[in-house]
Design a protein around this motif. Structure first.
Motif, PDB file in Angstrom:
ATOM      1  N   TYR A   5       0.344   8.894   7.749  1.00 32.55           N
ATOM      2  CA  TYR A   5       1.793   8.773   7.704  1.00 32.55           C
ATOM      3  C   TYR A   5       2.387  10.113   8.150  1.00 32.55           C
ATOM      4  O   TYR A   5       2.456  11.063   7.369  1.00 32.55           O
ATOM      5  CB  TYR A   5       2.281   8.451   6.291  1.00 32.55           C
ATOM      6  N   LYS A   6       2.788  10.187   9.398  1.00 28.00           N
ATOM      7  CA  LYS A   6       3.281  11.454   9.950  1.00 28.00           C
ATOM      8  C   LYS A   6       4.807  11.539   9.984  1.00 28.00           C
ATOM      9  O   LYS A   6       5.362  12.627  10.068  1.00 28.00           O
ATOM     10  CB  LYS A   6       2.723  11.647  11.361  1.00 28.00           C
ATOM     11  N   PRO A  20      10.279   4.587   9.636  1.00 29.87           N
ATOM     12  CA  PRO A  20       9.251   5.609   9.380  1.00 29.87           C
ATOM     13  C   PRO A  20       7.860   4.992   9.265  1.00 29.87           C
ATOM     14  O   PRO A  20       7.713   3.772   9.157  1.00 29.87           O
ATOM     15  CB  PRO A  20       9.698   6.183   8.037  1.00 29.87           C
ATOM     16  N   ASP A  21       6.855   5.851   9.270  1.00 25.36           N
ATOM     17  CA  ASP A  21       5.497   5.381   8.972  1.00 25.36           C
ATOM     18  C   ASP A  21       5.408   4.949   7.506  1.00 25.36           C
ATOM     19  O   ASP A  21       4.620   4.061   7.161  1.00 25.36           O
ATOM     20  CB  ASP A  21       4.478   6.496   9.228  1.00 25.36           C
ATOM     21  N   ALA A  22       6.190   5.603   6.653  1.00 25.15           N
ATOM     22  CA  ALA A  22       6.237   5.265   5.229  1.00 25.15           C
ATOM     23  C   ALA A  22       7.511   5.846   4.634  1.00 25.15           C
ATOM     24  O   ALA A  22       8.088   6.797   5.169  1.00 25.15           O
ATOM     25  CB  ALA A  22       5.018   5.798   4.490  1.00 25.15           C
ATOM     26  N   VAL A  23       7.929   5.284   3.508  1.00 23.80           N
ATOM     27  CA  VAL A  23       9.058   5.806   2.737  1.00 23.80           C
ATOM     28  C   VAL A  23       8.516   6.401   1.443  1.00 23.80           C
ATOM     29  O   VAL A  23       7.700   5.772   0.753  1.00 23.80           O
ATOM     30  CB  VAL A  23      10.087   4.705   2.422  1.00 23.80           C
ATOM     31  N   LEU A  24       8.943   7.611   1.124  1.00 24.56           N
ATOM     32  CA  LEU A  24       8.596   8.239  -0.141  1.00 24.56           C
ATOM     33  C   LEU A  24       9.707   7.932  -1.145  1.00 24.56           C
ATOM     34  O   LEU A  24      10.852   8.343  -0.952  1.00 24.56           O
ATOM     35  CB  LEU A  24       8.442   9.753   0.027  1.00 24.56           C
ATOM     36  N   GLU A  29       7.857  -5.644   3.217  1.00 27.04           N
ATOM     37  CA  GLU A  29       6.669  -6.258   3.811  1.00 27.04           C
ATOM     38  C   GLU A  29       6.252  -5.572   5.102  1.00 27.04           C
ATOM     39  O   GLU A  29       5.154  -5.836   5.605  1.00 27.04           O
ATOM     40  CB  GLU A  29       6.925  -7.742   4.075  1.00 27.04           C
ATOM     41  N   LYS A  30       7.101  -4.701   5.624  1.00 25.85           N
ATOM     42  CA  LYS A  30       6.830  -4.078   6.928  1.00 25.85           C
ATOM     43  C   LYS A  30       6.467  -2.600   6.839  1.00 25.85           C
ATOM     44  O   LYS A  30       5.683  -2.105   7.660  1.00 25.85           O
ATOM     45  CB  LYS A  30       8.068  -4.225   7.822  1.00 25.85           C
ATOM     46  N   ILE A  31       7.038  -1.902   5.871  1.00 24.96           N
ATOM     47  CA  ILE A  31       6.899  -0.444   5.830  1.00 24.96           C
ATOM     48  C   ILE A  31       6.263  -0.009   4.512  1.00 24.96           C
ATOM     49  O   ILE A  31       6.738  -0.375   3.432  1.00 24.96           O
ATOM     50  CB  ILE A  31       8.276   0.228   6.005  1.00 24.96           C
ATOM     51  N   PRO A  32       5.178   0.768   4.561  1.00 26.14           N
ATOM     52  CA  PRO A  32       4.513   1.251   3.346  1.00 26.14           C
ATOM     53  C   PRO A  32       5.438   2.155   2.514  1.00 26.14           C
ATOM     54  O   PRO A  32       6.348   2.796   3.051  1.00 26.14           O
ATOM     55  CB  PRO A  32       3.320   2.046   3.881  1.00 26.14           C
ATOM     56  N   VAL A  33       5.165   2.199   1.215  1.00 25.85           N
ATOM     57  CA  VAL A  33       5.933   3.035   0.294  1.00 25.85           C
ATOM     58  C   VAL A  33       4.977   3.916  -0.498  1.00 25.85           C
ATOM     59  O   VAL A  33       3.961   3.446  -1.022  1.00 25.85           O
ATOM     60  CB  VAL A  33       6.778   2.183  -0.668  1.00 25.85           C
ATOM     61  N   SER A  39       3.687  -8.306  -4.367  1.00 20.18           N
ATOM     62  CA  SER A  39       2.382  -8.779  -3.900  1.00 20.18           C
ATOM     63  C   SER A  39       2.306  -8.848  -2.383  1.00 20.18           C
ATOM     64  O   SER A  39       1.202  -8.870  -1.819  1.00 20.18           O
ATOM     65  CB  SER A  39       2.071 -10.160  -4.498  1.00 20.18           C
ATOM     66  N   THR A  40       3.455  -8.898  -1.701  1.00 20.10           N
ATOM     67  CA  THR A  40       3.454  -8.970  -0.243  1.00 20.10           C
ATOM     68  C   THR A  40       3.885  -7.654   0.402  1.00 20.10           C
ATOM     69  O   THR A  40       4.157  -7.612   1.598  1.00 20.10           O
ATOM     70  CB  THR A  40       4.391 -10.093   0.232  1.00 20.10           C
ATOM     71  N   ALA A  41       3.950  -6.592  -0.396  1.00 19.73           N
ATOM     72  CA  ALA A  41       4.334  -5.287   0.159  1.00 19.73           C
ATOM     73  C   ALA A  41       3.283  -4.814   1.163  1.00 19.73           C
ATOM     74  O   ALA A  41       2.083  -5.071   1.006  1.00 19.73           O
ATOM     75  CB  ALA A  41       4.471  -4.264  -0.963  1.00 19.73           C
ATOM     76  N   ALA A  42       3.750  -4.120   2.201  1.00 18.26           N
ATOM     77  CA  ALA A  42       2.840  -3.617   3.232  1.00 18.26           C
ATOM     78  C   ALA A  42       1.781  -2.703   2.618  1.00 18.26           C
ATOM     79  O   ALA A  42       0.589  -2.838   2.885  1.00 18.26           O
ATOM     80  CB  ALA A  42       3.641  -2.872   4.300  1.00 18.26           C
ATOM     81  N   SER A  43       2.223  -1.771   1.775  1.00 11.83           N
ATOM     82  CA  SER A  43       1.308  -0.871   1.079  1.00 11.83           C
ATOM     83  C   SER A  43       2.088  -0.124   0.011  1.00 11.83           C
ATOM     84  O   SER A  43       3.217   0.305   0.238  1.00 11.83           O
ATOM     85  CB  SER A  43       0.662   0.131   2.046  1.00 11.83           C
ATOM     86  N   LEU A  44       1.484   0.025  -1.152  1.00 10.13           N
ATOM     87  CA  LEU A  44       2.082   0.784  -2.248  1.00 10.13           C
ATOM     88  C   LEU A  44       1.019   1.718  -2.804  1.00 10.13           C
ATOM     89  O   LEU A  44       0.023   1.275  -3.358  1.00 10.13           O
ATOM     90  CB  LEU A  44       2.572  -0.150  -3.355  1.00 10.13           C
ATOM     91  N   ILE A  45       1.225   3.017  -2.640  1.00  8.35           N
ATOM     92  CA  ILE A  45       0.315   4.004  -3.208  1.00  8.35           C
ATOM     93  C   ILE A  45       1.148   5.138  -3.800  1.00  8.35           C
ATOM     94  O   ILE A  45       2.273   5.382  -3.371  1.00  8.35           O
ATOM     95  CB  ILE A  45      -0.676   4.586  -2.168  1.00  8.35           C
ATOM     96  N   GLY A  46       0.595   5.774  -4.798  1.00  7.33           N
ATOM     97  CA  GLY A  46       1.339   6.853  -5.422  1.00  7.33           C
ATOM     98  C   GLY A  46       0.435   7.909  -6.017  1.00  7.33           C
ATOM     99  O   GLY A  46      -0.792   7.780  -6.018  1.00  7.33           O
ATOM    100  N   THR A  47       1.060   8.952  -6.546  1.00  9.73           N
ATOM    101  CA  THR A  47       0.332  10.022  -7.221  1.00  9.73           C
ATOM    102  C   THR A  47       0.838  10.134  -8.652  1.00  9.73           C
ATOM    103  O   THR A  47       1.993   9.828  -8.946  1.00  9.73           O
ATOM    104  CB  THR A  47       0.528  11.375  -6.515  1.00  9.73           C
ATOM    105  N   VAL A  48      -0.036  10.604  -9.531  1.00  8.62           N
ATOM    106  CA  VAL A  48       0.321  10.812 -10.931  1.00  8.62           C
ATOM    107  C   VAL A  48      -0.655  11.839 -11.497  1.00  8.62           C
ATOM    108  O   VAL A  48      -1.842  11.848 -11.127  1.00  8.62           O
ATOM    109  CB  VAL A  48       0.241   9.488 -11.717  1.00  8.62           C
ATOM    110  N   PRO A  49      -0.185  12.773 -12.354  1.00  7.06           N
ATOM    111  CA  PRO A  49      -1.126  13.701 -12.979  1.00  7.06           C
ATOM    112  C   PRO A  49      -2.272  12.944 -13.636  1.00  7.06           C
ATOM    113  O   PRO A  49      -2.065  11.926 -14.306  1.00  7.06           O
ATOM    114  CB  PRO A  49      -0.251  14.424 -14.020  1.00  7.06           C
ATOM    115  N   SER A  50      -3.481  13.424 -13.454  1.00  3.50           N
ATOM    116  CA  SER A  50      -4.653  12.666 -13.887  1.00  3.50           C
ATOM    117  C   SER A  50      -4.711  12.461 -15.395  1.00  3.50           C
ATOM    118  O   SER A  50      -5.184  11.424 -15.857  1.00  3.50           O
ATOM    119  CB  SER A  50      -5.939  13.353 -13.409  1.00  3.50           C
TER     120      SER A  50
END
Length: 442
Positions: free
Chosen positions: A186-187, A245-249, A271-275, A301-312
């Motif tokens: 994601y640039k 964008p390639d992705a939305v933050l 459904e088109k753009i990752p988050v 369930s139909t989102a293009a992509s959902l990924i995130g960060t969280v303190p371990s």
């Protein structure tokens, strides 16, 4: 009975008929500002305040955090308490509002006369309350306020050592998100987020970290920001997703963030753009907040992509903490910042035992002595108290991390990568180790 002498301005307000009524909180704030502190810091019994959101926008985090703080206090009281007396936990609901949090902090230090405070949860509430704590020489340890602003203020000496946090600052999370974006190619990213201390702090740290990797923030000149109490997000969603964008933050908490994602779905973007999702969105109810499609499936369930960060939040003592938590709360899993809350409370009781005093400044001075590498490593809080009573040096290893504080009261960051499965459950996909990013460095 000992006669209590009121400061002159309190007497004036209470006796004057020409003035409008003034609230007790206002009087307390005036006392705090004028340094009329009457805390009985010499009292042997330790009082800890819990300044947490039990209602409002981020109560989903605050309620389990309060339960965890009470669990720690109950555990300590079952093994002789602190300084031979039971520990008292005084709860204060900041209602997810910074001003209410500041008023609650004034009550904690002036009326309840606590020696230390666990909280706040949100960065905005901590920012509104920390000066009151410092002025009254009360230790404040936040389990979840991650704004980089606190680090900068600590460097300037604003907190005089009374501020700590057991969650890493966003100067660690920002490069972790940048690294996650880089790994997913994601640039070109657009930013969508809440306009408060948490949102702005993470954005300000993320942009230079992402640009250093060669990334581009498409809406840098006009970020899609909204108020925490906003009711419509359609224009901000179009601002971010409309840049293609390639992705939305997305930087937000679960309650408002769920409505933002719902708007993104309804406008056909999800459904088109990752988050990419920030840590504040990691909530088991997020998919439920977004809602369902006409066919009954979850919209996410139909989102293009959902990924995130969280303190371990997976320190040396996590497994034992998790077992204790499940035994206490009908097999429930700990929430996102519960291990950090456990550690915040543990550090306070251990430092108090070592200080042999409930004075805030004495507790402050002993926090590095019980948490940083120098003594016997110990994870069980009751065992740690026993060792201190025997005159032994300890190095408390926590449920959230090893809890090694630096000079600014920060701990280092390690982050989990998480996603939302089609059934709405949260899954951990991996881990990112991030170094603090300093934009002033070449």
């Amino acid at each position: 009975m000992k006669k209590v002498i009121q400061p002159w301005f309190v007497t004036s307000f209470l006796t004057s008929k020409s003035l409008k009524p003034i609230t007790a909180t206002t009087i307390l704030c005036l006392m705090s500002a004028c340094n009329f502190t009457s805390r009985s810091a010499s009292e042997k019994s330790l009082k800890i305040g819990a300044l947490l959101p039990l209602t409002g926008e981020i109560s989903a985090y605050g309620i389990p955090m309060q339960k965890t703080a009470k669990l720690l206090v109950d555990t300590v009281n079952q093994c002789e308490g602190v300084l031979g007396s039971p520990v008292t936990l005084v709860n204060a609901d900041d209602q997810s509002e910074p001003q209410i949090g500041a008023e609650a902090m004034s009550r904690l230090v002036q009326v309840d006369r606590v020696s230390a405070v666990i909280g706040g949860a949100g960065s905005a509430t901590s920012a509104a309350s920390v000066d009151i704590a410092v002025r009254n020489q009360v230790v404040m340890i936040s389990p979840s306020s991650t704004s980089p602003t606190f680090t900068e203020r600590a460097k300037k000496g604003d907190f005089k050592g009374f501020w700590y946090r057991t969650a890493p600052p966003d100067t660690f999370q920002a490069p972790a998100i940048a690294q996650l974006a880089y790994q997913n190619n994601y640039k070109r990213i657009a930013i969508l987020g809440v306009n408060n201390d948490y949102g702005k702090g993470l954005i300000d740290a993320f942009i230079p970290a992402f640009e250093k990797k060669g990334g581009q923030v498409l809406n840098k000149a006009n970020l899609a920001l909204y108020a925490l109490n906003a009711s419509n997000f359609d224009s901000e969603v179009r601002n971010a997703f409309g840049k293609n964008p390639d992705a939305v933050l997305l930087i937000d908490y679960s309650q408002t963030g769920g409505q933002v994602l719902k708007s993104s779905y309804e406008q056909g973007f999800l459904e088109k753009i990752p988050v990419i999702l920030s840590d504040g969105l990691k909530d088991a109810k997020l998919a439920e907040r977004v809602g369902k499609k006409a066919d009954g499936q979850l919209a996410l369930s139909t989102a293009a992509s959902l990924i995130g960060t969280v303190p371990s939040s997976r320190g040396p003592a996590f497994s034992a903490f998790r077992t204790r938590y499940q035994q206490a709360f009908s097999n429930q899993e700990p929430s996102i910042y519960d291990p950090n809350t456990w550690d915040a409370a543990a550090i306070i009781v251990l430092a108090t035992e070592l200080a042999k005093s409930t004075k805030g400044e004495a507790i402050r001075d002993q926090i590095p002595q019980v948490s940083n590498p120098a003594g016997e490593k110990v994870s069980d809080v009751c065992q740690a108290l026993s060792l201190i009573r025997q005159g032994k040096k300890i190095d408390y290893e926590g449920a959230s991390s090893s809890v090694n504080f630096d000079a600014q009261g920060d701990v280092q960051g390690s982050y989990n990568v998480w996603t939302i499965a089609k059934d709405g459950t949260i899954q951990i996909k991996g881990n990112i180790q991030a170094d603090r990013f300093d934009s002033a460095k070449p």
